[in-house]
Design a protein around this motif. Structure first.
Motif: not given
Lengths: 255, 421
Positions: B88-113
């Motif tokens: 899944x591409x969308x961030x412009x800079x390196x991903x630093x961390x991510x979490x998955x929602x407890x029901x496994x339906x969504x992923x939150x990702x954060x990056x250096x941008x």
């Protein structure tokens, strides 16, 4: 008197520092007694109370408001009794003690000063071994004596001259004392060898009495003085000294 | 009593009749009793069945609390085909961390941008983007203005917390990505966040060497704990009221017992301990920048198992250095562990008996710095946050890598699937 558990700043005094940090900066604030703080809190408005809570933390705020010191600050994990299995357990420490900013990264060892004169590692003093291992010092001493003599040639009078003179005299005296010591040692060695030879031949070893030793040394001295022709002066000085000493024993002349 | 002979037949008949009637009564009574007994048995059975179920559930809970609930799924895992990995591409800079929602339906990702993107697991589309906020100016939509170093989501999927280099912790509503609160208080970059399972208590740690406890539901700060001697690198927590931190250059892993205000100190790594993850309530796995991965138990101060150079060596021959382990993850209450580095693969490991061994299972090829790894709660897939640079700095840059979130399915050999917790 309950101990001042909450190191809280009295927000009534400094409301401006509200948004600085969420934790109380107790290095700057003086410790406030809990009862005083309670009196202050009763005067504070609701917003101030909320601010105090956000600074100090809900845990300490609740303790403060409850007023009782049931949760003692000294309820740290008690020291575990030392048993073998505890050696492998992780160390348990209090989590409320602030860590100093500077920490020791490299282990620094203190320099231990050793005095070889009083150190057991140097061993016991053995004169023969000492002489053998430090033979080189004699050359150094001779060289230093030459140096002093040269210096003496330069300075013929004054303080420097006297000092050098004394130094030279000290060196010579030390040398003579050294030689004397060596002579004594050799004498003892020869005596020992004689005794050993006698013992080997079968005679019983004969140890000299103190008086006999003294006589022998006196005889040696006499011979030496005679050789160096200082016998007369030595004898006269000796007589003078003995006379002075003997005068003590004369009966006191009473009028 | 037996009567005399002449009256016998009558009496006998009477007796027989009486006995038959009596017998009949007796018979009926017995029948009734039988029926009653059967009914009672059925009832008792039902109750017993129910009790067993409840008892079983309680037992499971207790075991989980004690850290002994263990399902060995690692041996069923097979390496996925590279084509199955979704990128899944969308961030412009390196991903630093991510979490998955407890029901496994969504992923939150954060990056250096400084952006946070919410992805849908099923479709792979972006559900929401929290853009970067410009520094200094106010009256802006809330967001981060510096690198986001850590994120956490509560176990009911309600709150999302994110911490960045400007000492702030922002709380978002996970469903709508609406900003709720901002927690200030840390004195340096916030490097670790974790929610306590089943509650809204948030633990945070930072480069200012402290661990702070917050209550998100009440929007309040609770307390601070001290002990680390250098900047803390990571933090994790499960359902107990304690959290575990990786101490970085400090060289220690510390378990914080919050109600007792005490800490347990563990030693064992030689390099800087960069990442840590709890496997169950009693064991954890950590990775260091000397390439070593260690398994820890709460009762021993040294690691139970230590795997050196977990991702191999890099560099010219003669000047070889181990690959830094930049992220670790573990499937909850199982023996499966994943580690990520920049050695162009994600390594899966199996924990041996009693967590005393760490065996390499398989590699999943993935180019780039694996800055974050998370298992789904059911154990179906593994999500990796990949970047061209390390999440903490720019020591190297891998041009061939793509800044992306990779969803790696974990196919299993057909066996009764292990249910998630």
């Amino acid at each position: 008197m309950p101990r001042a558990v909450p190191r809280a700043r009295a927000v009534a005094r400094c409301p401006r520092q509200a948004q600085d940090s969420g934790e109380s900066d107790d290095t700057l604030e003086p410790r406030v007694v809990a009862s005083d703080l309670r009196r202050d809190t009763s005067n504070m408005s609701f917003e101030e109370l909320l601010e105090l809570q956000s600074h100090v933390g809900t845990k300490t705020y609740k303790q403060l408001v409850a007023g009782n010191s049931s949760k003692k600050p000294n309820s740290r994990p008690s020291v575990q009794s030392a048993c073998v299995s505890d050696k492998h357990r992780p160390l348990e420490m209090s989590a409320k003690v602030r860590v100093p900013f500077l920490r020791q990264v490299v282990p620094i060892s203190k320099k231990v000063a050793r005095d070889p004169r009083f150190d057991d590692l140097s061993g016991e003093y053995n004169p023969e071994v000492f002489d053998k291992t430090y033979q080189f010092l004699n050359d150094i001493r001779a060289k230093e004596k030459e140096l002093v003599k040269k210096q003496l040639k330069k300075h013929h009078s004054g303080e420097k001259h006297e000092k050098l003179q004394q130094l030279l005299q000290r060196m010579e005296q030390q040398e003579k004392a050294e030689q004397e010591r060596k002579r004594q040692q050799e004498l003892r060695l020869t005596l020992k060898q004689e005794r050993r030879a006698q013992a080997q031949q079968g005679h019983r070893p004969y140890f000299l009495k103190k008086s006999e030793q003294r006589q022998l040394t006196l005889a040696e001295k006499f011979k030496e003085l005679k050789r160096s022709k200082k016998l007369e002066s030595f004898l006269s000085r000796k007589r003078r000294r003995n006379a002075g000493k003997d005068r003590r024993h004369l009966p006191l002349s009473k009028e | 009593a037996h009567s005399l002979a002449p009256r016998r037949t009558e009496e006998e008949e009477e007796e027989e009749l009486e006995e038959t009637a009596q017998e009949k009564k007796l018979r009926l009574a017995k029948l009734y009793l039988e029926q009653l007994r059967q009914q009672e048995e059925e009832k008792a059975e039902a109750r017993a069945f129910e009790e067993d179920q409840v008892a079983g559930r309680l037992k499971e809970d207790v075991l989980e609390q004690r850290g002994r609930l263990q399902k060995s799924v690692a041996k069923e895992i097979q390496a996925p085909a590279p084509a199955d990995i979704r990128v899944l591409r969308g961030h412009q800079l390196s991903i630093t961390c991510l979490v998955i929602t407890p029901d496994d339906s969504a992923i939150f990702s954060a990056a250096k941008d400084c952006t946070i993107i919410k992805w849908s697991v099923e479709s792979g589309r972006k559900l929401h983007v929290i853009p970067r906020a410009k520094k200094g100016t106010e009256g802006q939509p809330p967001g981060h203005s510096s690198h986001i170093l850590c994120m956490a989501i509560s176990s009911d999927g309600k709150y999302l917390a994110s911490g960045d280099r400007s000492k702030l912790i922002l709380i978002w509503e996970a469903q709508s990505c609406r900003h709720l609160y901002t927690f200030t208080g840390h004195r340096d970059a916030v490097s670790g966040l974790a929610f306590r399972r089943g509650t809204h208590q948030l633990y945070s740690t930072s480069h200012d060497r402290s661990v702070k406890v917050w209550n998100v539901a009440e929007n309040s700060y609770v307390e601070t704990l001290f002990g680390h001697q250098d900047a803390v690198a990571a933090l994790d927590a499960l359902s107990r009221e304690c959290c575990v931190t990786a101490g970085g250059r400090d060289g220690t892993v510390r378990v914080w017992k919050i109600p007792e205000e005490s800490q347990l100190v563990f030693y064992g790594h030689q390099g800087s301990i960069d990442c840590i993850h709890l496997i169950n309530e009693e064991h954890m796995v950590s990775g260091a920048d000397d390439g070593s991965v260690a398994l820890w138990g709460l009762s021993k101060k040294r690691p139970l198992a230590l795997q050196r150079e977990a991702h191999g060596l890099r560099g010219e021959p003669g000047l070889e250095q181990p690959f830094w382990v930049s992220s670790v993850a573990a499937l909850l209450n199982t023996d499966l562990v994943a580690t990520g580095s920049h050695s162009s693969c994600v390594r899966l490991w199996q924990c041996g008996e009693g967590f005393r061994r760490l065996d390499h299972l398989c590699d999943i090829p993935l180019v780039g710095f694996i800055n974050s790894l998370k298992f789904s709660s059911a154990g179906d897939f593994l999500v990796a946050g990949v970047g061209q640079e390390h999440r903490l700095g720019r020591w190297w840059r891998i041009k061939e890598a793509r800044n992306s979130v990779c969803i790696i399915p974990l196919p299993r050999a057909p066996e009764p699937a292990a249910a998630g917790s």
